[in-house]
Scaffold this active site. Structure first.
Site, PDB file in Angstrom:
ATOM      1  N   ASP A  92     -11.600 -50.803 139.714  1.00  0.00           N
ATOM      2  CA  ASP A  92     -12.007 -52.194 139.972  1.00  0.00           C
ATOM      3  C   ASP A  92     -10.857 -53.175 139.809  1.00  0.00           C
ATOM      4  O   ASP A  92     -10.845 -54.241 140.410  1.00  0.00           O
ATOM      5  CB  ASP A  92     -13.159 -52.590 139.052  1.00  0.00           C
TER       6      ASP A  92
ATOM      7  N   ARG B 111     -18.957 -61.952 139.733  1.00  0.00           N
ATOM      8  CA  ARG B 111     -18.638 -60.787 138.889  1.00  0.00           C
ATOM      9  C   ARG B 111     -17.150 -60.862 138.552  1.00  0.00           C
ATOM     10  O   ARG B 111     -16.327 -61.066 139.444  1.00  0.00           O
ATOM     11  CB  ARG B 111     -18.966 -59.461 139.601  1.00  0.00           C
TER      12      ARG B 111
ATOM     13  N   GLY C  94     -19.485 -52.249 144.070  1.00  0.00           N
ATOM     14  CA  GLY C  94     -18.278 -51.494 144.429  1.00  0.00           C
ATOM     15  C   GLY C  94     -17.213 -52.513 144.816  1.00  0.00           C
ATOM     16  O   GLY C  94     -17.478 -53.422 145.619  1.00  0.00           O
ATOM     17  N   ALA C  95     -16.010 -52.344 144.249  1.00  0.00           N
ATOM     18  CA  ALA C  95     -14.989 -53.392 144.366  1.00  0.00           C
ATOM     19  C   ALA C  95     -14.692 -53.819 145.818  1.00  0.00           C
ATOM     20  O   ALA C  95     -14.786 -55.017 146.128  1.00  0.00           O
ATOM     21  CB  ALA C  95     -13.719 -52.935 143.648  1.00  0.00           C
TER      22      ALA C  95
HETATM   23  O1  MRU Z   1     -20.639 -51.957 138.871  1.00  0.00           O
HETATM   24  P1  MRU Z   1     -20.226 -51.341 140.168  1.00  0.00           P
HETATM   25  O2  MRU Z   1     -21.215 -50.374 140.723  1.00  0.00           O
HETATM   26  O3  MRU Z   1     -19.798 -52.392 141.162  1.00  0.00           O
HETATM   27  O4  MRU Z   1     -18.915 -50.511 139.784  1.00  0.00           O
HETATM   28  C1  MRU Z   1     -18.262 -49.787 140.775  1.00  0.00           C
HETATM   29  C2  MRU Z   1     -17.141 -48.975 140.284  1.00  0.00           C
HETATM   30  O5  MRU Z   1     -16.808 -48.959 139.117  1.00  0.00           O
HETATM   31  C3  MRU Z   1     -16.345 -48.247 141.337  1.00  0.00           C
HETATM   32  O6  MRU Z   1     -15.835 -47.052 140.837  1.00  0.00           O
HETATM   33  C4  MRU Z   1     -15.189 -49.144 141.802  1.00  0.00           C
HETATM   34  O7  MRU Z   1     -15.662 -50.401 142.175  1.00  0.00           O
HETATM   35  C5  MRU Z   1     -14.438 -48.542 142.923  1.00  0.00           C
HETATM   36  S1  MRU Z   1     -15.351 -48.579 144.429  1.00  0.00           S
HETATM   37  C6  MRU Z   1     -14.387 -48.001 145.683  1.00  0.00           C
END
Ligand code: MRU
Length: 346
Positions: free
Chosen positions: A241, A93, A53-54
């Site tokens: 993201d 990432r 999650g970002a």
């Molecule tokens: O691969 P992830 O689980 O890190 O991807 C997360 C997402 O795409 C979320 O929608 C995004 O990071 C927003 S979190 C507030």
């Protein structure tokens, strides 16, 4: 509201500590926190998605810089060593810009105080990381409050992936909007996409929302248009993201498809994200680097292959939703039309 932090710096003393985070690879089977004590382990925790999650990986990055600085305390070139660690963690990432943003906030502290002694700098980095944690929760609550305004009474909200408390320090962005709307109107409902291949929707979003008592229905990724056609979805809210200056928004793979279906059915599609998810260095979504992950995420479920090993597999982790499909971007500063989001940087 008392919010349990998904990720937090645990202070041993002013100069020592570690990062404690919920291991998100284990949910929903186990709810366990892990203590990450080295910068290398922060890199691995982000890469293997123990933390994901970002905004949450941004905070992990900030913690990683603290650990890198602690590790560099006895080295000759403290500043350069810490910067190297910061760069290394930033490479874990590529898509979520919050990682680079938070690391950069730490590098500013490093740069502004480079003439102080290293111990003093470590203290300041730790203080700054804790400040970023606390601010993240405050920002999400503001996003939630602005976002609640666009949720009609009794609405069913479709969301994709997990943009919840687990993806942030707490409260969440898209799920922050859900939480704030639910606090006002207990009749709202959520449809959560499963979100293949890593099932953040099924594993994490339904876990969070049902724990809060919010009426949640799990659907697989191909079902959204069906329920839109049946008039069972009123609004879509997802996280992001990385957002370009023209409002093009990268989010979990599959988001673009949801946005197209929403447009066809005249259902408003919103992005909920903090300013730190906007990348002012890029004009359009074409410049966003999309992470490619390993093929096993697609081909293996519960340790068993689900297809022949002769098949080709490509596994992009994110896609970009073009600005014309987005009704608004909900930030801590209010709701913006995508093509006006650049105003946050004027
Ligand atoms: O691969 P992830 O689980 O890190 O991807 C997360 C997402 O795409 C979320 O929608 C995004 O990071 C927003 S979190 C507030």
């Amino acid at each position: 509201m008392n919010i349990e932090k998904t990720i937090e710096w645990i202070k041993i003393d002013e100069l020592n500590g570690f990062s404690r985070m919920i291991d998100q690879t284990l949910i929903p089977y186990e709810y366990k926190k892990v203590d990450i004590k080295t910068s290398n382990d922060i890199f691995s925790a982000i890469k293997t998605m123990i933390v994901r999650g970002a905004p949450a990986i941004g905070i992990a990055g900030a913690h990683g810089v603290c650990l890198g600085a602690i590790e560099a305390l006895n080295k000759e070139d403290f500043i350069e060593e810490t910067k190297k660690t910061a760069q290394y963690i930033n490479s874990s990432r590529p898509t979520a810009v919050n990682l680079a943003w938070a690391i950069n906030e730490q590098l500013k502290v490093l740069e502004e105080n480079k003439d102080k002694n290293p111990k003093e700098i470590v203290k300041l980095l730790i203080e700054n990381a804790i400040k970023l944690e606390d601010e993240d929760i405050e920002i999400n609550k503001k996003i939630g409050d602005y976002g609640a305004e666009i949720i009609p009474q009794g609405a069913t909200i479709l969301t994709h992936c997990n943009a919840g408390g687990l993806a942030t320090v707490g409260y969440g962005t898209a799920l922050g909007v859900v939480r704030s709307a639910w606090a006002k109107d207990k009749t709202i409902k959520v449809f959560a996409d499963e979100t293949r291949p890593r099932q953040q929707g099924a594993r994490l979003t339904t876990y969070e929302l049902t724990r809060d008592g919010i009426d949640t229905t799990l659907i697989t990724d191909g079902m959204g248009a069906y329920f839109m056609n049946k008039k069972m979805i009123d609004v879509v809210v997802v996280g992001a993201d990385r957002i370009a200056l023209n409002g093009d928004s990268a989010n979990k793979i599959g988001t673009y498809m949801v946005a197209i279906a929403a447009k066809y059915h005249n259902i408003p599609f919103y992005i909920a994200a903090p300013k730190s998810t906007i990348d002012p260095s890029i004009k359009t979504g074409e410049e966003i680097v999309i992470e490619l992950r390993n093929k096993e995420e697609v081909t293996i479920i519960n340790d068993k292959p689900i297809c022949t090993d002769k098949v080709n597999v490509i596994n992009p982790s994110f896609d970009v939703t073009p600005n014309e499909l987005i009704a608004g971007i909900i930030t801590e500063y209010g709701i913006f039309k995508p093509n006006e989001i650049y105003k946050l940087f004027e």
